[in-house]
Scaffold this motif. Structure first.
Motif, PDB file in Angstrom:
ATOM      1  N   UNK A   1      -2.040 -13.102 -41.579  1.00  0.00           N
ATOM      2  CA  UNK A   1      -3.325 -12.875 -42.247  1.00  0.00           C
ATOM      3  C   UNK A   1      -4.224 -11.971 -41.423  1.00  0.00           C
TER       4      UNK A   1
ATOM      5  N   UNK B   1      -3.511  -9.577 -39.343  1.00  0.00           N
ATOM      6  CA  UNK B   1      -3.199  -8.147 -39.270  1.00  0.00           C
ATOM      7  C   UNK B   1      -3.102  -7.482 -40.639  1.00  0.00           C
ATOM      8  N   UNK B   2      -2.907  -8.280 -41.672  1.00  0.00           N
ATOM      9  CA  UNK B   2      -2.699  -7.720 -43.003  1.00  0.00           C
ATOM     10  C   UNK B   2      -3.934  -6.960 -43.502  1.00  0.00           C
TER      11      UNK B   2
ATOM     12  N   UNK C   1      -4.723  -3.649 -41.599  1.00  0.00           N
ATOM     13  CA  UNK C   1      -3.704  -2.628 -41.792  1.00  0.00           C
ATOM     14  C   UNK C   1      -3.747  -2.061 -43.205  1.00  0.00           C
TER      15      UNK C   1
ATOM     16  N   UNK D   1       3.652 -13.845 -56.372  1.00  0.00           N
ATOM     17  CA  UNK D   1       3.801 -13.380 -54.994  1.00  0.00           C
ATOM     18  C   UNK D   1       4.785 -12.218 -54.923  1.00  0.00           C
ATOM     19  N   UNK D   2       5.775 -12.274 -55.785  1.00  0.00           N
ATOM     20  CA  UNK D   2       6.744 -11.183 -55.883  1.00  0.00           C
ATOM     21  C   UNK D   2       6.026  -9.878 -56.236  1.00  0.00           C
TER      22      UNK D   2
ATOM     23  N   UNK E   1       2.903  -9.303 -55.847  1.00  0.00           N
ATOM     24  CA  UNK E   1       2.029  -9.009 -54.716  1.00  0.00           C
ATOM     25  C   UNK E   1       2.784  -8.174 -53.676  1.00  0.00           C
ATOM     26  N   UNK E   2       4.004  -8.603 -53.371  1.00  0.00           N
ATOM     27  CA  UNK E   2       4.826  -7.877 -52.402  1.00  0.00           C
ATOM     28  C   UNK E   2       5.117  -6.457 -52.863  1.00  0.00           C
ATOM     29  N   UNK E   3       5.442  -6.302 -54.137  1.00  0.00           N
ATOM     30  CA  UNK E   3       5.758  -4.974 -54.663  1.00  0.00           C
ATOM     31  C   UNK E   3       4.530  -4.073 -54.578  1.00  0.00           C
TER      32      UNK E   3
ATOM     33  N   UNK F   1       2.079  -4.339 -52.587  1.00  0.00           N
ATOM     34  CA  UNK F   1       1.838  -4.048 -51.174  1.00  0.00           C
ATOM     35  C   UNK F   1       2.619  -2.803 -50.764  1.00  0.00           C
ATOM     36  N   UNK F   2       3.883  -2.744 -51.187  1.00  0.00           N
ATOM     37  CA  UNK F   2       4.714  -1.585 -50.862  1.00  0.00           C
ATOM     38  C   UNK F   2       4.164  -0.329 -51.533  1.00  0.00           C
TER      39      UNK F   2
ATOM     40  N   UNK G   1       1.272   0.955 -49.600  1.00  0.00           N
ATOM     41  CA  UNK G   1       1.719   1.589 -48.362  1.00  0.00           C
ATOM     42  C   UNK G   1       2.315   2.969 -48.627  1.00  0.00           C
ATOM     43  N   UNK G   2       3.031   3.064 -49.750  1.00  0.00           N
ATOM     44  CA  UNK G   2       3.685   4.329 -50.071  1.00  0.00           C
ATOM     45  C   UNK G   2       2.647   5.432 -50.299  1.00  0.00           C
TER      46      UNK G   2
ATOM     47  N   UNK H   1      -0.746   5.541 -46.775  1.00  0.00           N
ATOM     48  CA  UNK H   1      -0.227   5.114 -45.467  1.00  0.00           C
ATOM     49  C   UNK H   1      -1.310   4.865 -44.430  1.00  0.00           C
ATOM     50  N   UNK H   2      -2.502   5.411 -44.622  1.00  0.00           N
ATOM     51  CA  UNK H   2      -3.581   5.177 -43.665  1.00  0.00           C
ATOM     52  C   UNK H   2      -4.464   4.005 -44.073  1.00  0.00           C
TER      53      UNK H   2
END
Lengths: 411, 292, 315
Positions: C247, C249-250, C253, C289-290, C292-294, C296-297, C300-301, C304-305
């Motif tokens: 939590x 660092x999330x 970042x 949550x699944x 949520x994970x997607x 998140x990616x 990030x894609x 990236x900053x």
């Protein structure tokens, strides 16, 4: 009658189920269907549907669902014009902060009452949040006596807590040992290191000597534990007469397998809320390791007709018979009964109706319900024993379906 | 009890067999760390996926986990390769903190996918040899444990040979040591990264097949091993295979003894105390500063 | 050292929004969610100070969080401390743990993922210890008795908790803002960018990093104190488990590490993401949550900053 292991559904049983449903509807003359669509009563379930305790959460939900479905099939809450029970699940994610957020959310969504908690940490924080919102909170399986001991209004526990369970376990152990001519004198406790296991062990370690048992060792293990070989080796080296485990399902299974594989020469395994001992999945899959394990746990009174129907319904739904299912089923019936008597979805009225409940038509071996300070006074565990493919109740005697087999017969 | 040499030897040997599994899980992590210099947060989830794969091969196809290795190790190699090449690398842009987040995201996805597809029910398999005991003098050891120990040692040797005796191994070492230089001499760094990730994932699949006969599967099972694998990698020296192998075995033994001395609960601390001692006196780990 | 007018305006709008929020949010669920979001932002800000500005990525920020929660809980329950006094000691303890951890690991020049794993191991050591120690409630965890009243740092009206965490977060942001502009902050960034060069310029890198981790530890333990006063319960998994480290660092970042508002923006975005996925897919356990994970990616894609990259890219 012993509780049979749920097996695969036979085709006929499903047909019977549908037939029974139709018959029930016909018997009621379907007045509810003729009226305008009745409103619903929302019940909030705070269960861990994801995370470490996801299995327990799924089981708990299955129990509450079965009860709600039965009530709805029979016409819902009659005093509210046949209002149906609508279950709203709040996933506590096995974390207190998520549980609290769900309690807040569901109480604003208008739930009349909460049911759930599962683990003590989640139960403590969630019930506190519910009390703050003025919504009654029925705890299902948390055993910490702080749950109702804090004196929060509207927080109830239908099942027994630490003190009751451990005392009952000791009574059962002494009685079974005495009946066999006192062959057992030494005990080793094996317990998970969280609130529930440590609590059990602390209490037992203090009480066992008073009952004439010598506690050789008390072994705490974390959840998850990767390997039980060492505990098996230690047990074999220490040679206790009785091993008393208190662990969650996975660890319990590994422990029982280790005891069996290392041929630890025990006279008996007597667990207190064993997690695995009263789980048919474990008994099916590791029957040899499970044989003769005794467990003092939340369990149904198998002789009640309602219990027999309950077990059958679970078989039809392919749900494992575990204590989470039993307690949630029973709690949901009790809540529905309270709402029926309150004749209102007003939370204070429901809370008062629960507090004054004398509900008896449940499946647990408790007798009429009587809450004092939120704790159901009649609540008590049962002691069961794995005998072949069945889980038999061996204590208290008025509920027993079989005699205890103790000490373990040497092959 | 503690003065009994037979008991102590039994504990030590048991620790070794448990350590073998740690070593295998850590070996994959060490490879990925050593080459890509990333911490793969999804490692535990990959172990979980491999356990499920082995479980379903057994229950649905009747394939013994030891046989399933033949399919799962290559299968997970490909899976790991694709994952690194087409998911982790493009999304993270090669940045360490982003790799961390991507692998974290992947682990959230895998864990919850498993929960959704296969529910939270604990699954176990019952193979006849799980109950077979081999008497090694001081104690009787379950056959699957001995097999795991042997396999860990074999895989350690195989990896060492791969790294030192093959062109692929040389390329991997070159990339691990000097990315830019490797690129200049014509090595496809992206390919080598993905191969390393794939190899690491394949070892995890192997570990899963060896673990399943004596363990269980749930969607969260990976967490039981991932922390210990991280510790093993640090202990052995980041990126060192021999280090990971010996580190894993050592941790198994340390855990076994501290469990016996302090109890299984407090005994967990033994591993971390060793870890901190190593940190204080040999911060690079036992076999640090060596890439292969 | 002065704010540009655009920044000042943005800050004013932000402050007004958060100060007036309880006026519009009457739902205690939403207020609770905002409170939790600000709590994550505070925890994230503490990580950000060390990880974002100083480049020392910690995987074990729970070690500070848990120390804050546990010290204040133990002092209140076992030693009869007043909650405020307990909180003060707890924050000092968090800083102390930070200083110790920093002194040990930076002395040996641990960097990068090595440092990250070391912090993780320390958190585990603490988790095992508090779970076994009678004083810290062992497996039971610590339950703080319900004693509403500002004197006990407990409030029946949760609006006060909201303002409390808002004030704490504002103070943390002010501290980070001040550091950002101070000589120390410049040193810290220099250490992050190139430690060897910084050392060559005469910066005492060791000292800079130890001061940073001490401050970061103290801030995270403030979050720990808040958690335990808010939920009145902590156990070893909540306090020192890996979940809280993640939590911490999330949010920074995702929001943008090494930026003043990164943790806050990240916490808000993650909170919104989690709410939306639950709202849309909450029926079946795990699916939300699944998603949520997607997502998140996906973030990030394309960012990236972190989300702050959006603003910086335009400026």
């Amino acid at each position: 009658m012993a509780v049979r292991a749920p097996r695969r559904i036979a085709r006929t049983s499903r047909r019977n189920f549908i037939a029974a449903g139709a018959a029930a509807a016909a018997a009621l003359g379907m007045p509810a269907l003729l009226r305008a669509q009745p409103k619903t009563v929302k019940i909030g379930l705070i269960h861990p549907m994801t995370g470490m305790f996801a299995y327990n959460g799924a089981q708990a939900f299955a129990g509450a669902k079965l009860a709600a479905d039965e009530i709805n099939e029979r016409g819902g809450i009659r005093s509210l014009g046949g209002a149906k029970i609508e279950l709203v699940v709040g996933d506590s994610q096995s974390k207190p902060e998520a549980a609290v957020a769900e309690v807040d959310k569901l109480s604003e969504a208008g739930v009349a009452c909460f049911l759930g908690g599962y683990a003590s940490g989640i139960g403590l924080t969630a019930s506190q949040a519910a009390a703050r919102q003025g919504v009654p909170f029925m705890s299902d399986t948390p055993v910490s006596d702080q749950i109702t001991g804090r004196g929060l209004p509207g927080v109830f526990r239908f099942g027994p807590g630490f003190a009751t369970i451990t005392t009952a376990a000791l009574d059962a152990l002494v009685a079974i040992n005495d009946a066999a001519g006192k062959p057992a004198k030494t005990v080793i406790l094996v317990h998970e290191d969280g609130a529930f296991g440590s609590g059990m062990a602390k209490f037992l370690a203090a009480e066992l000597p008073k009952r004439g048992f010598q506690v050789l060792d008390s072994i705490a293990h974390p959840t998850p534990t990767r390997d039980f070989t060492n505990i098996g080796l230690r047990l074999r080296a220490a040679r206790p007469d009785i091993v008393m485990p208190s662990s969650y399902l996975n660890e319990y299974t590994l422990l029982a397998r280790s005891i069996h594989q290392h041929r630890v020469p025990v006279k008996g395994i007597f667990s207190v809320i064993g997690g695995g001992a009263s789980n048919f999945k474990f008994i099916r899959e590791y029957n040899a390791a499970a044989q003769y394990i005794m467990d003092c746990n939340h369990w149904i009174d198998p002789n009640k007709p309602r219990s027999k129907r309950f077990v059958k319904a679970l078989e039809e739904r392919k749900v494992d018979l575990t204590y989470e299912v039993m307690l949630n089923y029973a709690c949901m019936l009790l809540i529905a009964d309270a709402i029926e008597r309150a004749g209102s979805t007003d939370r204070a009225k429901i809370s008062a109706a629960i507090a004054s409940s004398t509900f008896e038509d449940h499946i647990m071996p408790y007798g009429p319900t009587k809450f004092v300070g939120g704790q159901n006074q009649g609540a008590q565990p049962a002691t069961t024993q794995v005998q072949k493919m069945d889980i038999e109740v061996i204590w208290p005697q008025q509920f027993a379906t079989a005699k205890a087999i103790f000490p373990i017969p040497q092959a | 009890m503690l003065a009994d040499p037979v008991f102590l030897l039994a504990v030590a040997f048991n620790g070794l067999t448990v350590g073998a599994i740690y070593a295998l899980v850590a070996l994959g992590l060490a490879l990925i760390y050593g080459v890509l210099h990333i911490i793969n947060f999804a490692h535990g989830s990959l172990l979980m996926l491999a356990l499920y794969a082995a479980f379903f091969l057994f229950t649905l196809g009747g394939v013994d986990p030891y046989v399933a290795v033949l399919a799962l190790a290559p299968g997970f190699f490909v899976f790991g390769y694709l994952l690194q090449r087409f998911v982790i690398a493009p999304i993270s842009f090669g940045r360490d903190t982003n790799v961390l987040l991507v692998t974290l995201g992947l682990s959230i996805i895998f864990d919850n996918l498993a929960l959704y597809l296969w529910t939270s029910t604990t699954r176990t398999i019952n193979v006849p040899y799980a109950q077979t005991y081999v008497d090694i003098g001081v104690t009787a050891v379950a056959l699957p444990r001995l097999v795991a120990l042997g396999a860990a040692l074999l895989v350690g040797v195989a990896f060492w040979l791969l790294m030192t005796r093959t062109d692929l191994g040389k390329a991997i070492r070159a990339v691990a040591r000097e990315r830019q230089g490797a690129r200049i001499v014509g090595i496809s760094v992206e390919h080598i990264f993905a191969v390393s990730f794939g190899l690491g994932t394949a070892v995890v699949a192997l570990a899963a097949c060896l673990l399943l006969p004596t363990f269980y599967v749930t969607p969260t099972v990976g967490y039981a091993f991932v922390l210990i694998a991280f510790t093993t990698v640090v202990l052995g020296g980041m990126g060192s295979f021999i280090g990971a192998l010996l580190g894993g075995l050592l941790l198994g033994v340390v855990e076994a003894f501290s469990g016996v001395l302090l109890g299984e609960s407090l005994g967990q601390i033994g591993i971390f105390l060793i870890f901190i001692l190593v940190l204080l006196f040999r911060p690079t780990g036992f076999f640090g500063q060596r890439v292969a | 050292m002065r704010l540009r007018s655009g920044q000042a305006g943005a800050l004013f709008v932000l402050a007004a929004f958060f100060l007036l929020l309880p006026q519009f949010v009457t739902s205690s669920y939403w207020l609770g969610l905002w409170t939790l979001t600000l709590f994550y932002a505070l925890l994230g800000q503490s990580w950000n100070l060390l990880g974002g500005y100083g480049g020392q990525v910690s995987f074990g920020h729970a070690v500070f969080f848990g120390t804050g929660a546990y010290v204040s809980a133990v002092l209140q329950v076992k030693f009869g401390f007043n909650a405020w006094a307990g909180a003060a000691v707890a924050v000092a303890a968090g800083g102390l743990v930070g200083a110790f951890l920093g002194a040990v690991s930076f002395r040996y020049g641990l960097r990068g993922s090595y440092f990250a794993l070391v912090t993780l191991a320390f958190a585990e050591v603490f988790r095992v210890l508090v779970n076994s120690w009678e004083l810290t409630g062992s497996g039971f965890g610590m339950l703080i008795p319900l004693r509403p009243g500002a004197a006990h740092l407990q409030f029946t009206d949760r609006t006060w908790f909201y303002y409390l965490i808002l004030a704490l977060l504002a103070a943390a942001c002010a501290l980070v803002w001040w550091i950002e502009r101070s000589r120390f902050g410049a040193y810290l960034v220099a250490v992050r960018e190139n430690e060897d060069a910084a050392q060559a310029l005469g910066i005492d890198c060791f000292r800079v990093k130890v001061v940073a981790i001490t401050l970061s530890g103290a801030l995270a333990s403030v979050a720990g104190v808040f958690y335990v006063q808010y939920f009145l319960f902590v156990d070893s998994h909540i306090g020192y488990g890996p979940a809280m480290s993640v939590n911490a660092l999330l949010a920074p970042l995702i929001g943008g590490a090494g930026t003043l508002f990164g943790p806050l923006i990240g916490a808000v975005a993650l909170g919104a993401l989690s709410e939306l996925t639950t709202l849309a897919l909450g029926k079946t356990p795990g699916v939300n949550l699944l998603a949520f994970g997607v997502l998140l990616l996906v973030i990030l894609r394309f960012l990236p900053n972190g989300l702050m990259g959006l603003f910086r890219g335009r400026a």
